[in-house]
Design an enzyme around this catalytic site. Sequence first.
Site, short mmCIF file in Angstrom:
data_model
loop_
_atom_site.label_atom_id
_atom_site.label_comp_id
_atom_site.label_asym_id
_atom_site.label_seq_id
_atom_site.Cartn_x
_atom_site.Cartn_y
_atom_site.Cartn_z
N GLU A 190 -6.41 -16.99 -2.94
CA GLU A 190 -6.91 -17.17 -4.29
C GLU A 190 -6.10 -18.18 -5.08
OE1 GLU A 190 -9.10 -13.11 -5.47
OE2 GLU A 190 -6.95 -12.96 -5.26
N CYS A 204 -2.36 -21.47 -10.75
CA CYS A 204 -1.52 -20.62 -9.90
C CYS A 204 -2.11 -20.68 -8.50
CB CYS A 204 -1.58 -19.20 -10.47
SG CYS A 204 -0.77 -17.97 -9.44
N CYS A 226 1.31 -11.80 2.97
CA CYS A 226 2.74 -12.07 2.79
C CYS A 226 3.53 -11.07 3.62
CB CYS A 226 3.14 -11.92 1.32
SG CYS A 226 4.89 -12.28 1.02
N CYS A 278 6.67 -6.47 -0.79
CA CYS A 278 7.18 -5.82 -2.00
C CYS A 278 6.28 -4.63 -2.36
CB CYS A 278 7.23 -6.80 -3.15
SG CYS A 278 8.29 -8.20 -2.81
N CYS A 334 3.28 -5.08 -4.99
CA CYS A 334 2.43 -6.27 -4.87
C CYS A 334 1.28 -6.01 -3.90
CB CYS A 334 3.29 -7.44 -4.37
SG CYS A 334 2.33 -8.91 -4.00
N CYS A 370 -1.13 -11.30 -11.89
CA CYS A 370 -0.12 -11.33 -10.83
C CYS A 370 -0.20 -10.09 -9.97
CB CYS A 370 1.28 -11.30 -11.39
SG CYS A 370 1.62 -12.60 -12.50
N1 SAH Z 1 6.17 -14.50 -3.30
C1 SAH Z 1 6.60 -15.13 -4.48
C2 SAH Z 1 5.46 -15.73 -5.28
C3 SAH Z 1 4.19 -14.95 -5.37
S1 SAH Z 1 4.25 -13.45 -6.30
C4 SAH Z 1 7.42 -14.19 -5.34
O1 SAH Z 1 7.46 -13.01 -5.03
O2 SAH Z 1 8.04 -14.68 -6.28
C5 SAH Z 1 4.30 -14.07 -7.97
C6 SAH Z 1 4.89 -13.11 -8.97
O3 SAH Z 1 4.02 -12.00 -9.19
C7 SAH Z 1 6.22 -12.55 -8.55
O4 SAH Z 1 7.17 -12.56 -9.59
C8 SAH Z 1 5.86 -11.14 -8.21
O5 SAH Z 1 6.98 -10.31 -8.28
C9 SAH Z 1 4.80 -10.82 -9.23
N2 SAH Z 1 3.99 -9.66 -8.89
C10 SAH Z 1 3.60 -9.28 -7.67
N3 SAH Z 1 2.85 -8.16 -7.75
C11 SAH Z 1 2.77 -7.84 -9.05
C12 SAH Z 1 2.08 -6.81 -9.77
N4 SAH Z 1 1.35 -5.89 -9.15
N5 SAH Z 1 2.20 -6.80 -11.11
C13 SAH Z 1 2.91 -7.75 -11.74
N6 SAH Z 1 3.56 -8.75 -11.12
C14 SAH Z 1 3.48 -8.79 -9.79
FE1 SF4 Z 2 5.17 -11.48 -1.12
FE2 SF4 Z 2 4.07 -10.21 -3.17
FE3 SF4 Z 2 6.67 -9.90 -2.66
FE4 SF4 Z 2 5.78 -12.26 -3.63
S1 SF4 Z 2 5.73 -10.28 -4.68
S2 SF4 Z 2 7.20 -11.91 -1.91
S3 SF4 Z 2 3.74 -12.34 -2.63
S4 SF4 Z 2 4.97 -9.28 -1.32
#
Ligand code: SAH
Ligand code: SF4
Length: 372
Positions: free
Chosen positions: A91, A104, A111, A115, A118, A343
């Site tokens: 996306e 974005c 990934c 996390c 996420c 995000c």
């Molecule tokens: N992998 C990279 C970039 C993609 S995620 C990273 O982790 O930085 C982009 C941002 O979205 C990151 O700061 C991540 O922590 C945040 N993010 C991921 N899942 C989220 C969620 N459910 N709610 C709010 N922010 C989130």
């Molecule tokens: Fe991967 Fe989501 Fe963690 Fe970013 S926040 S590193 S996209 S798992």
Amino acid sequence: MTTNLLDYDLEGLVAWCERLGEKRFRATQLFRWIHQKGAIQFDDMTDLAKSLREKLKGSAHVLGLKVIQQHTSSDGTIKWLFGVGEGDAVEAVFIPEDGRGTLCISSQAGCAVGCRFCATGHQGFSRNLSAGEIVSQLWFAEHFLRQYLATDDRVISNVVMMGMGEPLQNYAALVQALKVMLDDHAYGLSRRRVTVSTSGVVPMMDRLGLDCPVALAVSLHAPTDSLRDDLVPLNRKYPIAELMDACQRYLAFAPRDFITFEYCMLDGVNDTPAHAAQLVSLVNGTSGRAWCKFNLIPFNPFPASGLFRSPNEKVVAFAKVLSDAGIVTTVRKTRGDDIDAACGQLAGDVNDRTDVVRRISKQRTIVLKSVN
Ligand code: SAH
Ligand code: SF4
């Protein structure tokens, strides 16, 4: 085999054109037609010699990603779902704001970092995008938006690598794509307006500083290793002290004199004033001067996470601890909520990849008069 010209940065296109017996300036012209004007048909590239256009028709094309869906939010945010083959989809999200347009974009399908908060992380890793697939998101969005908004002016001024994937785990493709974004013959974006967001792949942060320094955002989310190990599993490999050192080293190359820490606010997990105070000691201990900013992100919930968004009062109290300590702190406005474009909600729809087509046919789909 037909070559997709979106796969090349300028140097790659020069080398390819030289193999066709064409000079460097021809490659530059072609590159400008593709990226600056969004041309797809070689016959539209009127200042190229007819003989070259014929050669191109026989061996190359400009082929963007397949647009599977477009959703437009009531706040003007637009989200696209692009098919990248074999059931994978990624996306990109356009966020219009006063005086700027931010795109974005994604670097991977899925990934591997995993996390807890996420949706992409829960989906798991599918594959790296190629440089062409990363650039194609910008190429499509920029030229689609010019048509959509009926303008010849540049629409996208900022790019953030904050879509699906960990950009620093797809390093070679990322750097090639960044070079196209920055190239004056293509999008000519300022280094300060292109941001790589990382969960903290320390060795690659060092390499990015050397190879292609752009603005850096680091997803911190916790002040201590014990908490961060749980939320961002990569922390077990590159713990906070190493990450802080890498941030300091990056500052020597960065186009901005600060690094942005992203911090997702999770109710009852990482959102107390005590956590904020620990963050203050962490960053003040690293350096005496103001070298970082905090961007607090209200968590965007999804069912499988079992986590909840911190209430607004807690976010405000947390921000106050940081601000009172002299750290510039912003709270991210949630955009595109009504279309799941916020995000961490990206590709929430495609958790089950084999299910994509069925789900899509059920959803409101706008058929695009697309440029690809
Ligand atoms: N992998 C990279 C970039 C993609 S995620 C990273 O982790 O930085 C982009 C941002 O979205 C990151 O700061 C991540 O922590 C945040 N993010 C991921 N899942 C989220 C969620 N459910 N709610 C709010 N922010 C989130
Ligand atoms: Fe991967 Fe989501 Fe963690 Fe970013 S926040 S590193 S996209 S798992």
